[in-house]
Design an enzyme around this catalytic site. Structure first.
Site, PDB file in Angstrom:
ATOM      1  N   GLY A 287     -36.963  60.274 -63.410  1.00  0.00           N
ATOM      2  CA  GLY A 287     -36.505  59.307 -62.418  1.00  0.00           C
ATOM      3  C   GLY A 287     -35.933  58.081 -63.112  1.00  0.00           C
ATOM      4  O   GLY A 287     -35.353  58.165 -64.206  1.00  0.00           O
ATOM      5  N   SER A 288     -36.179  56.929 -62.508  1.00  0.00           N
ATOM      6  CA  SER A 288     -35.444  55.719 -62.908  1.00  0.00           C
ATOM      7  C   SER A 288     -35.766  55.198 -64.305  1.00  0.00           C
ATOM      8  O   SER A 288     -35.029  54.351 -64.818  1.00  0.00           O
ATOM      9  CB  SER A 288     -35.714  54.610 -61.879  1.00  0.00           C
ATOM     10  OG  SER A 288     -35.238  55.017 -60.627  1.00  0.00           O
ATOM     11  N   THR A 289     -36.849  55.633 -64.919  1.00  0.00           N
ATOM     12  CA  THR A 289     -37.111  55.149 -66.281  1.00  0.00           C
ATOM     13  C   THR A 289     -35.966  55.561 -67.219  1.00  0.00           C
ATOM     14  O   THR A 289     -35.735  54.914 -68.237  1.00  0.00           O
ATOM     15  CB  THR A 289     -38.443  55.722 -66.826  1.00  0.00           C
ATOM     16  OG1 THR A 289     -38.485  57.125 -66.587  1.00  0.00           O
ATOM     17  CG2 THR A 289     -39.633  55.062 -66.151  1.00  0.00           C
ATOM     18  N   LYS A 291     -32.953  55.166 -66.707  1.00  0.00           N
ATOM     19  CA  LYS A 291     -31.855  54.185 -66.643  1.00  0.00           C
ATOM     20  C   LYS A 291     -31.875  53.231 -67.829  1.00  0.00           C
ATOM     21  O   LYS A 291     -30.843  52.700 -68.228  1.00  0.00           O
ATOM     22  CB  LYS A 291     -31.945  53.406 -65.331  1.00  0.00           C
ATOM     23  CG  LYS A 291     -31.643  54.261 -64.114  1.00  0.00           C
ATOM     24  CD  LYS A 291     -31.999  53.551 -62.817  1.00  0.00           C
ATOM     25  CE  LYS A 291     -31.864  54.525 -61.634  1.00  0.00           C
ATOM     26  NZ  LYS A 291     -32.495  53.980 -60.409  1.00  0.00           N
TER      27      LYS A 291
END
Lengths: 572, 110
Positions: A287-289, A291
């Site tokens: 997921g967003s980690t 980014k």
């Protein structure tokens, strides 16, 4: 008075003597020549005892010398069923001492065999009780048993040794060749009472014990990590949790915790699902980690700067016949805000600006899709597909942490590279191998894998990630008095039944480091399937804060808040 | 001369027999000492296991919190004081430079 013997009588006596000597001589020849080989074997069998000796398995200690695993000789009990008069009576007698049911013991003792184990590797106290109640047909031998005196602490790293003393999981398995003691079969002479005499070669040494391992793990940090992770998993009613604490400058593992834990002293009833080191073996969609690393690639390639303006499409963007959503409707925002607000659309646009080849190159650079080569068994390489296998949406998906599988150890190593000025270190858990006398045989030094991004890029990304904690989704990771950099992640899990993303199963995570200005700790927290609020910033970030606060205090790292001594004394 | 030769011969035989008997005796002694050593090593290992179990952090934390009423320091209660570079006693007192944590507890308590 007897007169001199007559000649006839003298011959008789001589003949008798000769007969006597003849018998003796005949017997002598029979024993010493004719039956020599057979009798020698028989005598050896009675005088000699062949024993199998094994040196003690090496110990495992933490970085401060605290004992984590050691060997101790404990009693094992065997029976000789053919030598027993009443198996039922013996079973009743032994049952309370061996803690084995009478029925089970009786079943074993009724077997038509010359040897049967009744109980192996019992507690020393049980052995002492048995010594006070000797009985025919029952024997006790001492065997080495592995003890983990701290119980479940560090169980997933230590692993465990089997009944015969061989390492089956974790460090015990990875370093089996160093830990196991020398095995040797030796022949002892014994007297009529069975006592050993004239041990073959009085100067003969005992078999050499195995080598000892010194881990990079700190027992106290490990305890803090396990305690806080366990509480978080319980609080969130989650399926499991993983947390790793790493020294970003060296790659040395300071703690690795998995929840639920297990006790390596009692693994018989547990399955691999319980003792598997998920931090290494289980890949998940981050997921967003992810980014944080897409941002590092974009800044290094000068595709973005922290102030580059990105349009957030008001929270909805169509791409390849699908729609990407943001949890917050954003208009024009800076690139730094894209990361701080964890915008999927902004990350997708960044990835597309980078292009598939450059994105893939940086994913590989940070170590995704390949084993970190940490010295623990069972590590998975994760999943990063080759760009030629990517679909039309893949660049966007990967940029926001989908269509990619990473392990927690990969993720914490990668964030460690940002903390370490752009240099990726190889993680390791054993710092020294020592012999029984404490001499260092092998030492592990920090090993640079490669430079991924420049120091300037690492500094810029650190500043952006600090913003995640001060102004973004990771506010609950803030450690009072310290600068913290990190990134939250909330990923939908794939529903095994439908093959689609689940609406109820999530992985909440937080990855970061502290202090941001002089990183001492790189940490990742992954909470699997939390119930209720599943945001990484809600379930994982607070664990990061609590562990970080206690560990920095424990390590004596000074806070960033200078206060005059006078203030401190006022408080007393 | 003959008596002397017999005497020397007897002495040699006696020494040979004495040596063999003494070897057996020393052999038993060595075995007994080895056994003692093994027993002591077992006792040492048992104590080491007990010591390690008793010094486990979770047990110490439990005793500290439940029996001794201790708790983790609150925010700002940990004060890091740099030691003197010359190794002299006491902290290097220079209030403007010494970095200490704020000693205020949440809610304005001190």
């Amino acid at each position: 008075m007897a007169g001199p013997l007559s000649r006839g009588r003298r011959y008789v006596v001589l003949l008798l003597l000769l007969c006597g000597f003849g018998v003796v001589l005949f017997r002598l020849v029979t024993l010493q020549v004719l039956q020599a080989a057979e009798l020698t074997v028989k005598a050896d069998r009675q005088h000699q005892k062949t024993v199998s000796l094994e040196g003690a398995r090496g110990t495992i200690i933490d970085r401060h010398g605290k004992m984590l695993a050691m060997n101790m000789e404990v009693p094992s009990v065997f029976g000789v069923p053919t030598a027993l008069d009443s198996p039922a009576k013996t079973a009743r007698y032994l049952s309370p001492v061996l803690h084995v049911s009478t029925g089970e013991l009786e079943r074993k003792l009724r077997q038509d065999r010359g040897f049967v184990w009744l109980a192996r590797k019992m507690d020393p106290e049980q052995g002492r009780r048995l010594e006070r109640m000797p009985m025919d047909g029952i024997g006790v031998v001492m065997e080495g048993r592995r003890f983990y005196p701290k119980g479940p602490l560090l169980s997933h790293v230590l692993g465990f040794a089997g009944m015969d003393g061989e390492g089956l999981e974790g460090v015990e398995r990875r370093y089996e060749s160093h830990l196991h003691g020398e095995k040797r079969v030796t022949v002892l002479q014994r007297d009529a009472l069975g006592r050993t005499v004239f041990p073959k070669g009085l100067a003969e040494q005992n078999p050499a014990p195995g080598h000892s391992l010194v881990l990079t793990i700190d027992e106290v940090i490990q305890y803090i990590t396990e305690k806080e992770l366990e509480e978080a998993v319980t609080r969130a009613h989650a399926k499991s949790g993983t947390m790793i604490v790493l020294d970003p400058q060296t790659g040395a593992l300071l703690a690795l915790a998995i929840s639920p834990r297990f006790d390596p002293n009692a693994v018989a009833a547990l399955g691999p699902d319980r003792w598997r080191n998920r931090a290494l073996t289980d890949a998940y969609e981050p997921g967003s980690t992810m980014k944080a690393f897409v941002a590092a690639a974009a800044i290094e390639e000068r595709v973005m700067t922290p102030t580059t303006m990105v349009f957030g499409e008001n929270g909805r963007m169509a791409i390849a016949n699908t729609v990407i959503h943001d949890h917050e409707k954003l208009g024009w925002v800076t690139f730094a805000q894209v990361i701080q607000k964890s915008s999927n659309i902004g990350a997708a646009k960044t990835g597309m600006a980078l292009g598939d080849q450059r994105l893939y190159r940086y994913l590989q650079g940070f170590g995704f899709g390949q084993r970190t080569e940490i010295d623990l068994p069972g590590e998975a390489g994760g999943l990063v597909k080759n760009p030629r296998d990517w679909g039309r949406r893949s660049v966007a998906s990967i940029s926001m942490g989908q269509e990619i599988g990473v392990t927690p150890i990969q993720m914490v190593s990668a964030i460690g590279a940002i903390a370490n000025g752009g240099v990726l270190m190889k993680p390791y858990v054993v710092s020294e191998i020592r012999d029984a006398q404490g001499r260092v045989l092998k030492q592990t030094f920090p090993q640079v894998k490669r430079r991924v991004v420049s120091p300037e890029t690492a500094r810029t990304v650190t500043t952006i990630l600090e913003g995640v904690v001060t102004d973004g989704t990771g506010g609950k990771a803030a450690i009072p008095g310290f600068r913290v950099a990190g990134k939250t992640g909330t990923a939908q899990k794939i529903d095994a039944r439908t093959g689609a993303y689940s609406a109820t199963q999530f992985v909440g995570s937080f990855v970061g480091f502290a202090p941001a200005d002089n990183p001492r700790l790189a940490m990742i927290v992954v909470i699997d399937e939390p119930q209720g609020e599943a945001w990484g910033g809600t379930v994982a970030a607070p664990v990061f804060r609590r562990v970080g606060e206690q560990v920095l205090n424990y390590l004596g790292v000074s806070s960033n808040e200078p206060v005059k001594l006078a203030m401190a004394s006022e408080g007393r | 001369m003959r008596i002397l030769a017999v005497f020397v011969g007897l002495c040699l035989v006696f020494m040979f027999v004495w040596e063999r008997v003494d070897m057996v005796r020393v052999g038993y002694q060595i075995e007994r000492l080895k056994h003692d050593r093994v027993m002591l090593q077992r006792e040492r290992d048992e104590l080491q296991v007990k010591f390690s179990a008793l010094s486990a952090p979770d047990r110490i934390a439990k005793v500290a919190s439940e029996k001794l009423g201790m708790g983790l320091p609150q925010q700002g209660q940990v004060i890091m004081v740099q030691s003197r570079p010359d190794g002299g006693p006491g902290p290097q007192v220079a209030p403007g430079e010494v970095r200490v944590a704020k000693n205020d507890l949440p809610g304005g308590r001190r």
